[in-house]
Design a protein around this motif. Structure first.
Motif, short mmCIF file in Angstrom:
data_model
loop_
_atom_site.label_atom_id
_atom_site.label_comp_id
_atom_site.label_asym_id
_atom_site.label_seq_id
_atom_site.Cartn_x
_atom_site.Cartn_y
_atom_site.Cartn_z
N HIS A 227 20.80 -41.43 42.05
CA HIS A 227 20.45 -40.72 40.81
C HIS A 227 18.94 -40.51 40.78
O HIS A 227 18.16 -41.32 41.29
N TYR A 231 10.73 -38.53 34.11
CA TYR A 231 10.25 -39.48 33.10
C TYR A 231 9.49 -38.71 32.01
O TYR A 231 8.63 -37.87 32.32
N GLN A 236 11.81 -43.26 28.36
CA GLN A 236 12.80 -42.20 28.25
C GLN A 236 12.78 -41.31 29.50
O GLN A 236 11.76 -41.23 30.21
N HIS A 237 13.88 -40.59 29.74
CA HIS A 237 13.92 -39.64 30.86
C HIS A 237 14.97 -38.59 30.55
O HIS A 237 15.86 -38.78 29.71
N ARG A 241 23.62 -36.21 34.37
CA ARG A 241 24.19 -37.52 34.69
C ARG A 241 25.55 -37.44 35.41
O ARG A 241 25.70 -38.01 36.49
N THR A 245 29.38 -34.03 31.08
CA THR A 245 28.30 -34.42 30.17
C THR A 245 27.15 -33.45 30.36
O THR A 245 26.68 -33.23 31.49
N SER A 250 17.32 -39.42 27.23
CA SER A 250 17.79 -40.72 26.73
C SER A 250 16.98 -41.84 27.42
O SER A 250 16.22 -41.59 28.38
N PRO A 251 17.13 -43.08 26.93
CA PRO A 251 16.46 -44.20 27.61
C PRO A 251 16.96 -44.34 29.06
O PRO A 251 18.09 -43.98 29.40
N ILE A 252 16.10 -44.87 29.89
CA ILE A 252 16.46 -45.07 31.31
C ILE A 252 17.49 -46.18 31.40
O ILE A 252 17.28 -47.28 30.90
N TYR A 253 18.62 -45.92 31.95
CA TYR A 253 19.69 -46.90 32.08
C TYR A 253 19.79 -47.49 33.49
O TYR A 253 20.66 -48.33 33.76
N ILE A 254 18.94 -47.05 34.41
CA ILE A 254 18.96 -47.55 35.80
C ILE A 254 18.26 -48.91 35.82
O ILE A 254 17.17 -49.08 35.26
N SER A 255 18.87 -49.89 36.44
CA SER A 255 18.23 -51.20 36.58
C SER A 255 17.20 -51.12 37.71
O SER A 255 17.46 -50.55 38.77
#
Length: 263
Positions: A227, A231, A236-237, A241, A245, A250-255
């Protein structure tokens, strides 16, 4: 009384000394009296003396001893006859000339030549160093990591352009406003400001300089396995996805996301 018959004309030999092979050597008128010495090797050395007819000796001269050979054995007499004899006059003298011998010392050995000095060839670098004056070596600075590019006007423009496409549906392999996947969306936006990105997300991982989360600024890429997005700041980015969708922010959900500065 019986008488002994006599032979007419017979004569008796007068008595005299017995005659041997050596009688002629040591007796007789005018004969030389000799001293005979028989050596163990069989050689006879005869030293001549004066004869009976020689002049009378002086009172100071001693007569040579006479040798009686009548008692010699037949072997001794035979040796005297068959073995050569040497006669030496009594007045013979010998002299040996002295020979001067001079010893010459052996010449001293010549010294070995000294080995030639070994001349080492100097490299061009060492010669240049010898000619140049000695100077204090400057401290070598440690290599510092390349600084991340500062945010530019194009970085702000990237965020503004990205927000214009919020709501565009997700299309696998899409790279136009008709539909985007994640890497097709970032490639299209960066191309609007003149920056060319590779097509896939795995290739975009190495498209710029990685920065830490504290250094991340709007306009940087946000990358994770499989992915990629853009930024926009404050965690946020914007990204496409998944299918079904639409594109949104949205907030970054990648760890453990990786931030890459390209612009």
């Amino acid at each position: 009384m019986t008488s002994t018959p006599t032979v007419p004309g017979a004569r008796h030999r007068a008595a005299r000394r017995p005659s041997t092979p050596l009688t002629a050597l040591v007796s007789g008128p005018g004969a030389r009296r000799s001293l005979l010495t028989v050596a163990s090797s069989g050689l006879a050395l005869t030293m001549a003396a004066t004869t009976a007819a020689a002049a009378p000796q002086s009172s100071t001269t001693q007569a040579l001893p006479q040798v009686d050979v009548t008692s010699l054995t037949s072997e001794a007499l035979s040796a005297l006859v068959t073995t050569p004899s040497v006669s030496v006059p009594a007045d013979v003298s010998w002299s040996v000339e002295a020979v001067a011998a001079e010893a010459t010392p052996a010449p001293e050995p010549e010294p070995e030549p000294a080995p030639a000095p070994v001349v080492e060839r100097e490299s061009a670098t060492s010669r240049d160093t010898a000619r140049a004056p000695l100077a204090e070596a400057a401290p070598v600075a440690e290599a510092a990591p390349a600084p991340a590019p500062a945010a530019s006007a194009s970085a702000s423009a990237i965020v503004n352009i990205a927000r214009q496409y919020i709501g565009v549906p997700y299309v696998s392999g899409g790279a136009t406003p008709a539909g985007f996947d994640c890497s097709g969306f970032t490639q299209y936006v960066f191309a609007q400001v003149g920056i060319s990105l590779p097509r896939t997300s795995s290739e975009q991982r190495y498209a710029g300089t990685q920065v830490s989360a504290a250094e991340a600024r709007p306009g940087d890429l946000v990358w994770g396995p499989g992915h990629v997005g853009i930024y926009t700041g404050n965690g946020q980015h914007i990204a496409a996805r998944s299918p079904g969708t639409a594109l949104y922010e949205s907030p970054i959900y990648i760890s453990n996301p990786i931030f890459i500065r390209v612009a």
